[in-house]
Design an enzyme around this catalytic site. Structure first.
Site, short mmCIF file in Angstrom:
data_model
loop_
_atom_site.label_atom_id
_atom_site.label_comp_id
_atom_site.label_asym_id
_atom_site.label_seq_id
_atom_site.Cartn_x
_atom_site.Cartn_y
_atom_site.Cartn_z
N SER A 59 -2.80 -11.14 -12.14
CA SER A 59 -2.49 -10.50 -13.42
C SER A 59 -3.01 -11.37 -14.56
O SER A 59 -3.05 -12.60 -14.44
CB SER A 59 -0.99 -10.29 -13.58
N ALA A 68 0.81 -1.22 0.00
CA ALA A 68 0.00 0.00 0.00
C ALA A 68 0.84 1.27 0.00
O ALA A 68 0.31 2.36 0.20
CB ALA A 68 -0.93 0.00 1.21
N GLY A 128 -2.00 -0.15 -4.71
CA GLY A 128 -2.31 -0.23 -3.29
C GLY A 128 -2.45 1.13 -2.65
O GLY A 128 -3.36 1.36 -1.84
N TYR A 164 7.72 -14.27 -12.67
CA TYR A 164 6.64 -13.35 -12.34
C TYR A 164 5.29 -13.92 -12.80
O TYR A 164 4.31 -13.93 -12.04
CB TYR A 164 6.86 -11.97 -12.99
N SER A 210 2.66 2.35 -2.62
CA SER A 210 2.78 2.93 -3.96
C SER A 210 1.79 2.26 -4.89
O SER A 210 1.16 1.26 -4.55
CB SER A 210 4.21 2.74 -4.51
#
Length: 385
Positions: free
Chosen positions: A214, A78, A83, A257, A80
């Site tokens: 994602s 949270a 978030g 990722y 950046s």
């Protein structure tokens, strides 16, 4: 990056892609290179781009945001990006938001940003807490602190923090977590898995768990490079070269990722099934907030390439969303009344750059229940729950 759709250059030195504002030809060449590396064909020059600047999620209404008043939120990542913007909207609408950051310093900076930089009245509270998801000890300390001092039932647990490393790293360059595991999967999946299991008993009876995943968990998205697949989980939790990839294959930071995002979706769907079997009113959903080329998105890349990528994504390819839009998608999953009592859903910002957010079917592998059960069991062994 915080769960964004990652479209990244594969196998190139990003340090060489420097933008020289004083040299239009060089800048144009670099832009063309970036567009080509994205693996997506640019639309005709005459096509009109939608205005991505300041775009918000239209389906997130003021009435829905107002329901945040008095609720308790815990948001990882949270400090950046998605978030931070979600925390800002929620606090301004009267929520009590626990802003989790890798260090207390980062968490305090984010709280100050929310309190003084929101440009609107702040009706709720933002409270900083330290939580390093790359350290099982830090996650356990966070859970202990919550139970000992905070003691607040959690209405929304947003498992939002995420990490994506620079592509093209050699195996010997692969960063490790504080527990000696490959950093990306350790942070994005295992840290969150441990956190949920440690504070599950702190959730309110009808809490919502929201997981930032994602669209790149699904090979069908056509993202450049190797695609997400976990194989037989032979590398998960191992230390050394054979443990750098979940499937036990050769190290590929870009694939790691994508694999971590596949883990996020598998976790969401398996948790939904477990909650349903127990007759719990707690729900869990996951989302992809779209491609958001923010500074934090590129913190592991060169600043020159970051500028070019952001320009291309917003103005040439028109596939970008704003951080505010990304924050709105998280708030939507946390608050929208249409999702009350619904679990095991995946929402995505599709088509890219069009500022819409709809339910989508996860990838075939993400729907594999046997794989999800195996991932849960193996993850539980690794983190010790």
């Amino acid at each position: 990056p915080r769960g964004h759709r990652h479209v990244r250059a594969q196998g190139v030195s990003l340090q060489a892609n420097r933008v020289d504002e004083g040299c239009p030809n060089r800048r144009q060449a670099t832009l063309s290179s970036a567009v080509a590396l994205l693996g997506i064909a640019a639309p005709p020059a005459a096509a009109k781009a939608p205005d991505a600047g300041g775009a918000r999620l239209a389906s997130l209404t003021p009435a829905t945001l107002a329901t945040a008043k008095g609720k308790v939120f815990v948001i990882t990542g949270a400090t950046s990006g998605v978030g931070l913007e979600a925390a800002r909207s929620l606090v301004c609408n009267g929520a009590e938001v626990y802003v989790c950051g890798r260090t207390m310093g980062k968490a305090k900076e984010a709280v100050l940003d929310i309190q003084e930089g929101s440009g609107q009245p702040v009706l709720g509270k933002a409270i900083p807490l330290e939580l390093n998801l790359a350290s099982f000890a830090s996650v356990r300390q966070f859970a202990d602190q919550w139970k000992a001092t905070v003691k607040r039932p959690i209405d929304v647990l947003a498992l939002n923090a995420g990490l994506a490393l620079k592509t093209g790293l050699k195996p010997e360059e692969a960063p490790l977590s504080q527990d000696g595991l490959e950093l990306t999967v350790a942070t994005n999946h295992l840290g969150h898995f441990l956190l949920y299991n440690l504070i599950e008993d702190q959730l309110s009876p009808s809490a919502r768990v929201v997981v930032t995943a994602s669209s790149v968990h699904d090979p069908a998205t056509g993202d450049p490079g190797s695609q997400a697949t976990l194989g037989n989980l032979s590398g998960l939790g191992k230390k050394g070269p054979s443990g750098l990839m979940v499937d036990g294959g050769a190290y590929d930071s870009g694939k790691s990722y994508k694999d971590s995002k596949l883990c996020n979706v598998l976790f969401t769907l398996e948790l939904a099934r477990r909650l349903q079997r127990r007759g719990s009113a707690v729900t869990v959903t996951c989302l992809s907030p779209g491609l958001i080329p923010s500074k934090t998105f590129f913190r592991n890349q060169s600043s020159g390439f970051a500028d070019v990528f952001a320009f291309a994504a917003k103005n040439v390819l028109r596939i970008a969303e704003t951080t505010e839009f990304g924050g709105d998608t998280l708030c939507y999953m946390a608050l929208d009344p249409s999702l009350q009592g619904k679990s095991g859903l995946f929402y995505s910002a599709i088509p890219p750059g069009q500022h819409v957010f709809v339910e989508k079917q996860p990838s075939p592998e993400a729907l594999n229940e046997a794989e999800a059960q195996a991932l849960w069991q193996r993850s539980a062994q690794i983190v010790g729950v």
